[in-house]
Design a protein around this motif. Structure first.
Motif, PDB file in Angstrom:
ATOM      1  N   VAL A 160       0.837  -1.201   0.000  1.00  0.00           N
ATOM      2  CA  VAL A 160       0.000   0.000   0.000  1.00  0.00           C
ATOM      3  C   VAL A 160       0.873   1.252   0.000  1.00  0.00           C
ATOM      4  CG1 VAL A 160      -1.758   1.291   1.267  1.00  0.00           C
ATOM      5  CG2 VAL A 160      -1.906  -1.202   1.135  1.00  0.00           C
ATOM      6  N   LEU A 161       1.942   1.249   0.785  1.00  0.00           N
ATOM      7  CA  LEU A 161       2.857   2.395   0.778  1.00  0.00           C
ATOM      8  C   LEU A 161       3.452   2.599  -0.611  1.00  0.00           C
ATOM      9  CD1 LEU A 161       4.688   1.919   4.192  1.00  0.00           C
ATOM     10  CD2 LEU A 161       3.367   3.924   3.513  1.00  0.00           C
ATOM     11  N   ALA A 162       3.794   1.505  -1.270  1.00  0.00           N
ATOM     12  CA  ALA A 162       4.335   1.616  -2.629  1.00  0.00           C
ATOM     13  C   ALA A 162       3.284   2.202  -3.570  1.00  0.00           C
ATOM     14  CB  ALA A 162       4.795   0.249  -3.124  1.00  0.00           C
ATOM     15  N   ALA A 163       2.037   1.780  -3.403  1.00  0.00           N
ATOM     16  CA  ALA A 163       0.974   2.309  -4.258  1.00  0.00           C
ATOM     17  C   ALA A 163       0.781   3.805  -4.040  1.00  0.00           C
ATOM     18  CB  ALA A 163      -0.328   1.555  -3.984  1.00  0.00           C
ATOM     19  N   ILE A 164       0.871   4.257  -2.797  1.00  0.00           N
ATOM     20  CA  ILE A 164       0.772   5.692  -2.508  1.00  0.00           C
ATOM     21  C   ILE A 164       1.881   6.451  -3.223  1.00  0.00           C
ATOM     22  CG2 ILE A 164       1.012   7.426  -0.681  1.00  0.00           C
ATOM     23  CD1 ILE A 164      -0.370   5.363   1.199  1.00  0.00           C
TER      24      ILE A 164
END
Length: 430
Positions: A305-309
């Motif tokens: 999720v952090l990577a997607a952000i």
């Protein structure tokens, strides 16, 4: 990983360049020397203390004798001799014949197991399930990342004395429990991967924005090493989505390094960065990994999720074109996976961009007790108060953020922003 306003551990006259060379060798060689000694002698105390003695000897001798042609080899040889000397002393005092025998026997080739890299093997060894997660992370940051106890304490938002005791107890437990210093078999790697990823994330964070006032604002040696080890971990566990997510997160963050500090040494916020200076190859690789994970259909974990952000941020050609609704939706998902106050603070920043500073400020207000000693909370409050025209309150929040910030690039940025408020109550920023 947050945006650029915050962070997610005598007597001799030196020849020109000697001190810099010692410092550079310490950053680059500490983890390698410790890992090598731990593998050979099977004792973390011996590995760490012998490495420290070798570096202390370098500080004493290199100014007088000159820097050796191969500083790393010199440090490794010296540290091995220090370890052998210690084992000799212990064999006489405690009759440790087996350890003493290791001094004289030729070092037998050891199977590398599933991990053919000294430092990554040491990370997996330290991340033993018998240790509490926070202990695994702190110990590995010290031995593998080469971070100081104050740096690790800042990463965990705890007192330095508390962190020092935690690391000491971890090494004592390893010794008392006779936890073996060996590479875990491939089947055991997934059990330890969570601690490994946390360690790599925190090492990367320290390089992304160093916490110490005497450190360079950015430490590319640490970010490069964290990325290297993340790539090796992904090769070991190619189907693990969180390993892939962490690598993507690192790549997308590292891609912005060239734009993050001004020539004058001031932090440059994400919205102010020159996006033409971003590394397009790293961004493309990071985006590819994010798309690959989305296509897998498997529910994402925290790092994915952090990577997607970060993928959303790096997809926008200009800051004003950032899809903040998507960023907030991703933070909503992240809060469910990691309901920490730091994640909630980062979500509040995104909400303020989407719904306005009043809403963001209300969310930040709920976190003041939990993050009272965290400079990013006060920096965020200062920015939101400034946008609302509450100048006096903004100035006070900037003062507190400056007091708590350790990185000089952040301090320079925050000081400028505070000074732009002027001295008149209620004045608009220039």
């Amino acid at each position: 990983m947050t945006d650029e306003s915050g962070r997610e551990a005598g007597g001799a006259v030196s020849r020109p360049g000697t001190d810099e060379a010692i410092s550079r060798a310490h950053r680059e060689e500490w983890a390698r020397v410790v890992a090598s000694l731990a593998r050979r002698f099977g004792d973390l105390d011996i590995a760490e203390e012998s490495a420290a003695e070798a570096f202390a000897t370098a500080v004493e001798r290199w100014p007088a004798d000159g820097i050796p042609p191969n500083p790393g080899a010199w440090l490794t040889t010296t540290a091995n001799r220090k370890a052998i000397d210690r084992l000799r002393r212990e064999s006489k005092r405690d009759d440790k014949h087996k350890e003493a025998h290791a001094m004289y026997a030729a070092e037998a080739p050891q199977p590398v197991g599933a991990v053919d890299d000294d430092r990554l093997r040491l990370i997996f060894t330290c991340c033993h399930p018998a240790l509490a997660m926070e202990t695994r992370v702190a110990l590995t940051l010290r031995l593998v990342g080469g971070l100081t106890v104050p740096e690790i304490a800042r990463a965990f938002l705890v007192q330095e004395s508390t962190m020092g005791q935690r690391i000491t107890r971890a090494k004592a437990k390893i010794r008392a429990a006779r936890i073996p210093y060996r590479v875990p078999p491939a089947a055991d790697l997934p059990v330890r991967v969570s601690g490994v990823l946390t360690v790599l994330f925190l090492v990367f964070n320290e390089g992304y924005l160093a916490s110490g006032p005497d450190s360079d604002p950015l430490r590319p040696d640490l970010t490069a090493e964290a990325i290297r080890l993340a790539r090796l971990t992904r090769a070991l566990l190619p189907d693990d989505g969180e390993v892939a997510g962490l690598l993507a997160l690192m790549l997308l963050t590292e891609a912005r390094r060239g734009a993050r500090v001004s020539p004058g040494g001031e932090l440059v916020t994400l919205e102010e960065q020159d996006r033409s200076a971003w590394d397009t190859a790293l961004i493309a690789e990071g985006h590819g990994i994010v798309r690959e994970r989305l296509a897998s259909g498997v529910a994402p974990g925290r790092f994915q999720v952090l990577a997607a952000i970060n993928a959303v941020h790096t997809s926008a050609p200009e800051a004003g074109q950032t899809d903040w609704s998507q960023v907030v939706a991703l933070y909503d998902r992240l809060v469910r996976l990691d309901p920490s106050p730091v994640v909630a603070l980062n979500r509040a920043v995104a909400v303020a961009e989407l719904d306005g500073p009043e809403v963001g400020l209300a969310l930040v207000g709920r976190l003041q007790d939990a993050l009272a000693g965290y400079h990013a909370l006060h920096a965020t409050r200062a920015d939101l108060l400034r946008r609302l025209g509450r100048t006096d309150e903004a100035r006070a929040a900037y003062d507190r953020a400056i007091e708590l910030a350790g990185n000089r690039a952040e301090v320079t940025y925050l000081t400028r922003r505070r000074d732009e408020l002027g001295g008149r109550p209620g004045a608009e920023p220039r």
